[in-house]
Design an enzyme around this catalytic site. Structure first.
Site, PDB file in Angstrom:
ATOM      1  CB  VAL A  24      27.097  12.980  30.434  1.00  0.00           C
ATOM      2  CG1 VAL A  24      26.514  11.736  31.091  1.00  0.00           C
ATOM      3  CG2 VAL A  24      28.496  13.257  30.979  1.00  0.00           C
ATOM      4  NE  ARG A  72      44.664  30.639  34.615  1.00  0.00           N
ATOM      5  CZ  ARG A  72      43.754  31.012  33.718  1.00  0.00           C
ATOM      6  NH1 ARG A  72      43.789  30.521  32.498  1.00  0.00           N
ATOM      7  NH2 ARG A  72      42.812  31.874  34.050  1.00  0.00           N
ATOM      8  CG  ASP A 127      39.571  36.621  28.886  1.00  0.00           C
ATOM      9  OD1 ASP A 127      38.852  36.800  29.888  1.00  0.00           O
ATOM     10  OD2 ASP A 127      40.794  36.397  28.966  1.00  0.00           O
ATOM     11  NE  ARG A 162      32.204  59.194  46.940  1.00  0.00           N
ATOM     12  CZ  ARG A 162      32.037  58.508  48.061  1.00  0.00           C
ATOM     13  NH1 ARG A 162      31.409  57.343  48.045  1.00  0.00           N
ATOM     14  NH2 ARG A 162      32.490  58.973  49.204  1.00  0.00           N
ATOM     15  NE  ARG A 243      35.411  56.545  47.922  1.00  0.00           N
ATOM     16  CZ  ARG A 243      35.647  57.828  48.166  1.00  0.00           C
ATOM     17  NH1 ARG A 243      36.314  58.563  47.284  1.00  0.00           N
ATOM     18  NH2 ARG A 243      35.228  58.408  49.286  1.00  0.00           N
TER      19      ARG A 243
HETATM   20  O1  F6P Z   1      40.981  33.948  30.960  1.00  0.00           O
HETATM   21  C1  F6P Z   1      39.992  34.227  31.866  1.00  0.00           C
HETATM   22  C2  F6P Z   1      40.477  35.148  32.956  1.00  0.00           C
HETATM   23  O2  F6P Z   1      39.401  35.328  33.850  1.00  0.00           O
HETATM   24  C3  F6P Z   1      41.055  36.476  32.495  1.00  0.00           C
HETATM   25  O3  F6P Z   1      40.057  37.418  32.195  1.00  0.00           O
HETATM   26  C4  F6P Z   1      41.910  36.865  33.685  1.00  0.00           C
HETATM   27  O4  F6P Z   1      42.946  37.727  33.291  1.00  0.00           O
HETATM   28  C5  F6P Z   1      42.450  35.530  34.125  1.00  0.00           C
HETATM   29  O5  F6P Z   1      41.544  34.555  33.679  1.00  0.00           O
HETATM   30  C6  F6P Z   1      42.628  35.396  35.625  1.00  0.00           C
HETATM   31  O6  F6P Z   1      43.193  34.151  35.869  1.00  0.00           O
HETATM   32  P1  F6P Z   1      43.301  33.489  37.316  1.00  0.00           P
HETATM   33  O7  F6P Z   1      41.910  33.139  37.770  1.00  0.00           O
HETATM   34  O8  F6P Z   1      44.138  32.291  37.082  1.00  0.00           O
HETATM   35  O9  F6P Z   1      43.922  34.517  38.198  1.00  0.00           O
END
Ligand code: F6P
Length: 319
Positions: A24, A72, A127, A162, A243
């Site tokens: 912006v 998505r 990722d 642990r 754990r």
């Molecule tokens: O791609 C980013 C990410 O956080 C991945 O690491 C994970 O597998 C996925 O998105 C989780 O997606 P959502 O938030 O749609 O469950």
């Protein structure tokens, strides 16, 4: 170029807001108006548009997530849906589009580019699996959260003698797990890129326990699906009380790190400049210390691999 649009798509990541702010502000300097499509491609397809002023982005650099929301939209693979998006770009008099997101979002951008839309992308995904950029927006912030979380867990692990199995995000990529393990000196790591042997890890930790190690940390990437198996093996083979901690979406939010803010600013302003200068079908990327442009085709036809040194480190900790 009078008006450009921007959207954030896929999993949100820290650094999206700094990129929006920079888009912006750069546009304002170049006397270009900015439209924001809300909720990623969903907003583009349904015409959910807002005007983005200086005030819309004031104070957002320190905020995690994305102020224009994300989603998505698998349906965006369909050509009829892409055409609906193009119709909305026309209705809103958009001369160029900036897409901020991960590889799925860049695939959508590439489809629009092929249909003639002037479009550039900014890599954003915790990722770090987007080919062409050394690092994507959000990775650094996410790693800081992972490292802080493991440090915190070490306090309780050491107090109770642990073992902890800590699961990180990363879908099909082990980058977050591996770098998190490296930065915290974890005893073992389980990632999809490197063959691992859960029993062997449990036997090694049993032996280290016998020799006096008081607690152990094993970092597991979600993409392996091995978290419970690792924990079971530790319970049965080593003598550690064990754990599991799944870090989950904690890793995705939070105030962007300095690195992600500066990277977001740089990628955002360069994306605007690229559109103004007539370039399209490219992703802004960090290569070394420089911002470069990588064609979508390169991004989408290559897999980002872990570096040699990272792989060597992972192999040592995977058995
Ligand atoms: O791609 C980013 C990410 O956080 C991945 O690491 C994970 O597998 C996925 O998105 C989780 O997606 P959502 O938030 O749609 O469950």
């Amino acid at each position: 170029m009078k008006r450009i649009a921007v959207l954030t798509s896929g999993g949100d990541s820290a650094g999206m807001n700094p990129a929006l702010k920079s888009i912006v502000e750069q546009s304002r300097r170049d006397r270009i108006s900015v439209t924001g499509f809300l909720r990623g491609y969903l907003g583009l397809v349904n015409g959910l548009a807002i005007e983005m002023y200086y005030k819309t982005v004031a104070g957002i650099a320190r905020k995690g997530g994305t102020v224009i929301k994300s989603s998505r939209l698998p349906e965006f693979r369909e050509i009829s849906v892409q055409k609906q998006a193009i119709a909305n770009l026309g209705k809103n008099e958009i001369d160029g589009l900036i897409v901020i997101g991960g590889d799925g979002s860049i695939r959508g951008a590439s489809a629009l580019a092929a249909l003639g839309v002037p479009i550039v992308a900014i890599p954003a995904s915790i990722d770090n699996d987007i080919y062409g950029s050394d690092i994507s927006l959000g990775v650094d912030t996410s790693l800081n959260t992972i490292v802080n979380s493991i440090d915190i867990i070490k306090d309780t692990a050491s107090s109770h003698n642990r073992a902890f199995v800590i699961e990180t995000m990363g879908r099909t990529s082990g980058y977050l797990a591996l770098v998190g393990a490296m930065a915290t000196g974890a005893e073992a790591v389980v990632i999809p890129e490197v063959p691992y042997d859960i029993e062997c890890i449990a036997n090694r930790l049993k032996e280290e326990h016998r020799k006096g190690r008081e607690y152990s940390i094993v970092v597991v990437a979600e993409g392996t699906g091995a978290t419970s198996k690792m924990s079971e093996a530790l319970k049965q083979i080593s003598n550690f009380d064990t754990r599991i901690t799944v870090l989950g979406h904690l890793q995705r939010g939070g105030s962007p790190s300095v690195f992600d803010r500066i990277l977001g600013f740089r990628l955002g302003s360069q994306a605007v400049r690229a559109l103004i200068e007539g370039r399209s079908g490219v992703m802004m990327a960090l290569e070394g210390s420089k911002i470069v442009e990588v064609p979508f085709e390169d991004v989408l036809t290559h897999k980002k691999l872990l570096g040699k040194r990272y792989l060597e480190y992972a192999r040592r900790l995977s058995r």
